[in-house]
Design a protein around this motif. Structure first.
Motif, mmCIF file in Angstrom:
data_model
loop_
_atom_site.group_PDB
_atom_site.id
_atom_site.type_symbol
_atom_site.label_atom_id
_atom_site.label_comp_id
_atom_site.label_asym_id
_atom_site.label_seq_id
_atom_site.Cartn_x
_atom_site.Cartn_y
_atom_site.Cartn_z
ATOM 1 N N UNK A 1 0.852 -1.198 0.000
ATOM 2 C CA UNK A 1 0.000 0.000 0.000
ATOM 3 C C UNK A 1 0.887 1.247 0.000
ATOM 4 N N UNK A 2 0.600 2.170 -0.907
ATOM 5 C CA UNK A 2 1.397 3.390 -1.014
ATOM 6 C C UNK A 2 1.157 4.283 0.199
ATOM 7 N N UNK A 3 2.226 4.730 0.884
ATOM 8 C CA UNK A 3 2.023 5.572 2.069
ATOM 9 C C UNK A 3 1.429 6.912 1.692
ATOM 10 N N UNK A 4 0.577 7.442 2.569
ATOM 11 C CA UNK A 4 -0.018 8.759 2.312
ATOM 12 C C UNK A 4 1.052 9.837 2.404
ATOM 13 N N UNK A 5 0.858 10.892 1.651
ATOM 14 C CA UNK A 5 1.850 11.964 1.609
ATOM 15 C C UNK A 5 1.711 12.892 2.806
ATOM 16 N N UNK A 6 2.802 13.583 3.092
ATOM 17 C CA UNK A 6 2.793 14.701 4.035
ATOM 18 C C UNK A 6 2.658 15.970 3.204
ATOM 19 N N UNK A 7 1.625 16.736 3.466
ATOM 20 C CA UNK A 7 1.318 17.879 2.611
ATOM 21 C C UNK A 7 1.713 19.205 3.259
ATOM 22 N N UNK A 8 2.377 20.034 2.470
ATOM 23 C CA UNK A 8 2.678 21.416 2.851
ATOM 24 C C UNK A 8 1.929 22.333 1.893
ATOM 25 N N UNK A 9 1.216 23.296 2.416
ATOM 26 C CA UNK A 9 0.552 24.286 1.580
ATOM 27 C C UNK A 9 1.541 25.355 1.147
ATOM 28 N N UNK A 10 1.529 25.699 -0.126
ATOM 29 C CA UNK A 10 2.491 26.650 -0.689
ATOM 30 C C UNK A 10 1.746 27.846 -1.268
ATOM 31 N N UNK A 11 2.162 29.041 -0.877
ATOM 32 C CA UNK A 11 1.591 30.293 -1.374
ATOM 33 C C UNK A 11 2.628 31.008 -2.223
ATOM 34 N N UNK B 1 11.712 17.742 -4.111
ATOM 35 C CA UNK B 1 12.282 16.617 -4.856
ATOM 36 C C UNK B 1 13.453 16.003 -4.107
ATOM 37 N N UNK B 2 14.328 16.863 -3.566
ATOM 38 C CA UNK B 2 15.484 16.354 -2.837
ATOM 39 C C UNK B 2 15.062 15.624 -1.567
ATOM 40 N N UNK B 3 14.048 16.142 -0.887
ATOM 41 C CA UNK B 3 13.539 15.471 0.315
ATOM 42 C C UNK B 3 13.026 14.080 -0.046
ATOM 43 N N UNK B 4 12.259 13.998 -1.110
ATOM 44 C CA UNK B 4 11.691 12.705 -1.496
ATOM 45 C C UNK B 4 12.756 11.739 -2.005
ATOM 46 N N UNK B 5 13.765 12.275 -2.699
ATOM 47 C CA UNK B 5 14.868 11.413 -3.145
ATOM 48 C C UNK B 5 15.632 10.827 -1.957
ATOM 49 N N UNK B 6 15.576 11.532 -0.827
ATOM 50 C CA UNK B 6 16.268 11.068 0.381
ATOM 51 C C UNK B 6 15.366 10.240 1.286
ATOM 52 N N UNK C 1 11.879 10.943 1.846
ATOM 53 C CA UNK C 1 10.674 11.633 2.299
ATOM 54 C C UNK C 1 10.703 11.926 3.787
ATOM 55 N N UNK C 2 9.517 11.919 4.388
ATOM 56 C CA UNK C 2 9.361 12.199 5.818
ATOM 57 C C UNK C 2 8.946 10.896 6.493
ATOM 58 N N UNK C 3 9.920 10.217 7.104
ATOM 59 C CA UNK C 3 9.619 8.937 7.719
ATOM 60 C C UNK C 3 9.060 7.932 6.733
ATOM 61 N N UNK C 4 9.559 7.970 5.496
ATOM 62 C CA UNK C 4 9.087 7.058 4.472
ATOM 63 C C UNK C 4 7.863 7.522 3.718
ATOM 64 N N UNK C 5 7.294 8.646 4.126
ATOM 65 C CA UNK C 5 6.119 9.199 3.435
ATOM 66 C C UNK C 5 6.573 10.307 2.485
ATOM 67 N N UNK C 6 6.038 10.355 1.275
ATOM 68 C CA UNK C 6 6.453 11.406 0.334
ATOM 69 C C UNK C 6 5.962 12.781 0.774
ATOM 70 N N UNK C 7 6.782 13.773 0.514
ATOM 71 C CA UNK C 7 6.395 15.161 0.777
ATOM 72 C C UNK C 7 5.693 15.709 -0.459
#
Length: 357
Positions: free
Chosen positions: A1-11, A35-40, A42-48
């Protein structure tokens, strides 16, 4: 099962009347950081994931976007370039209890009261613009004219300049661009004895027209044109003005030499943008780097993130980032990013450093 993402709102301002080029650079930095965070990993295995909203330099639109993003469940907010817009976003973030790391806006009063929810990477306007005033004084300019439009941001900048120059017997003469045309500015300068004119006006207009008028007036060949807000940083400035846009000093927030991380990011940003990255792009990258480090250390929880601002110690592209409480500043503040006053070299169109602070 694909882990849910960690979402940041961008303005970011991505449409007019926002400064679209600045918004594009800011977003490029934010996206490269993600991209660099996810290549490393993500956040505890969850994509940013970045959830992007266009503010179009509109404070109400930005406040509405904050409400929407909070409803979508973002963990934190990031970005924004325009100070008045960032202030509206910060007010909503504070009211909702949502962490907001402001990337680029410099207005000192980002919130009306001290808040635990908001932090800022960009230096406060009073810090940068006092450095700019010192540069003017050191260069022998004690009688300064400012071509100004009505805005909280421009008014705050003019007040900072006025106070700093007054301490050294300097004078600031305000030219009200609500009633003056660019050609009128030339007549005012010729008559008031100012040796420098600062552009406290919107880009591209009326800034570009004022520059063309002053550069074309033989009476004003010795008058320095300055742009503390950084209009000449972007390629559009050189495209619009050519040689007339050179030798106009402005503030930017880069070190004399980038760190190895900064050099790598510069190369990647250049490829992404198709042009040299501005300092705003580095601010975007550093924003994501800080938030990702905080989430790895403290978890993807809004309340815990807000408590962790004073514990941040991140090696960014432009130096070590830490947040403190600065007197007179209502948010957690990186004090201070490296600050330069630079201008485009008329001989090469590259930037040359005039002053560091």
């Amino acid at each position: 099962m694909k882990p849910s993402s960690v979402q940041i709102g961008v303005l970011v301002p991505l449409s007019r009347p926002g400064w679209v080029e600045a918004g594009g650079h800011l977003l490029a930095g934010l996206e490269l950081g993600a991209r660099d965070v996810n290549d490393a990993g993500g956040i505890g295995g969850r994509p940013l994931e970045l959830v992007v909203r266009d503010t179009a330099a509109d404070a109400q639109q930005a406040a509405a976007a904050v409400d929407e993003l909070a409803g979508l469940g973002v963990v934190a907010l990031a970005g924004e370039y325009h100070s008045v817009v960032a202030r509206a976003a910060a007010a909503r973030a504070d009211a909702l209890g949502l962490p907001f790391l402001c990337s680029s806006a410099v207005l000192d009063a980002l919130t009306e009261q001290p808040t635990p929810w908001v932090a800022r990477l960009a230096p406060a306007q009073s810090h940068g613009w006092q450095i700019y005033a010192d540069f003017l004084l050191d260069a022998g300019h004690h009688r300064i004219a400012v071509a100004a439009q009505p805005s909280v941001y421009w008014a705050a900048g003019a007040a900072i300049l006025r106070d700093r120059l007054a301490a050294s017997a300097g004078t600031v003469i305000e030219l009200d661009m609500r009633v003056l045309e660019p050609a009128d500015v030339c007549g005012e300068l010729a008559g008031n004895g100012a040796t420098a004119l600062l552009l406290l006006v919107g880009h591209p207009e009326p800034a570009a027209s004022i520059v063309k008028a002053v550069r074309g007036d033989h009476r004003l060949t010795d008058v320095l044109i300055g742009a503390p807000a950084g209009q000449p940083e972007f390629a559009e400035w050189a495209t619009l003005l050519g040689d007339d846009g050179a030798a106009i000093p402005f503030l930017r927030y880069l070190p004399e030499r980038l760190s190895p991380l900064g050099a790598r990011v510069e190369t990647a940003l250049r490829e992404r943008l198709g042009q040299p990255p501005s300092f705003v792009a580095f601010e975007g990258y550093d924003t994501v780097a800080v938030l990702a480090d905080m989430m790895r250390s403290h978890g993807a929880d809004s309340a815990r993130l807000a408590e962790s601002w004073p514990h941040v110690a991140v090696e960014g592209t432009r130096g070590r980032i830490q947040f403190t409480r600065v007197p007179g500043i209502s948010v957690w503040q990186w004090a201070w990013p490296p600050t330069q006053i630079v201008e485009r070299d008329p001989a090469s169109d590259r930037f040359r450093v005039r002053h560091t602070g």
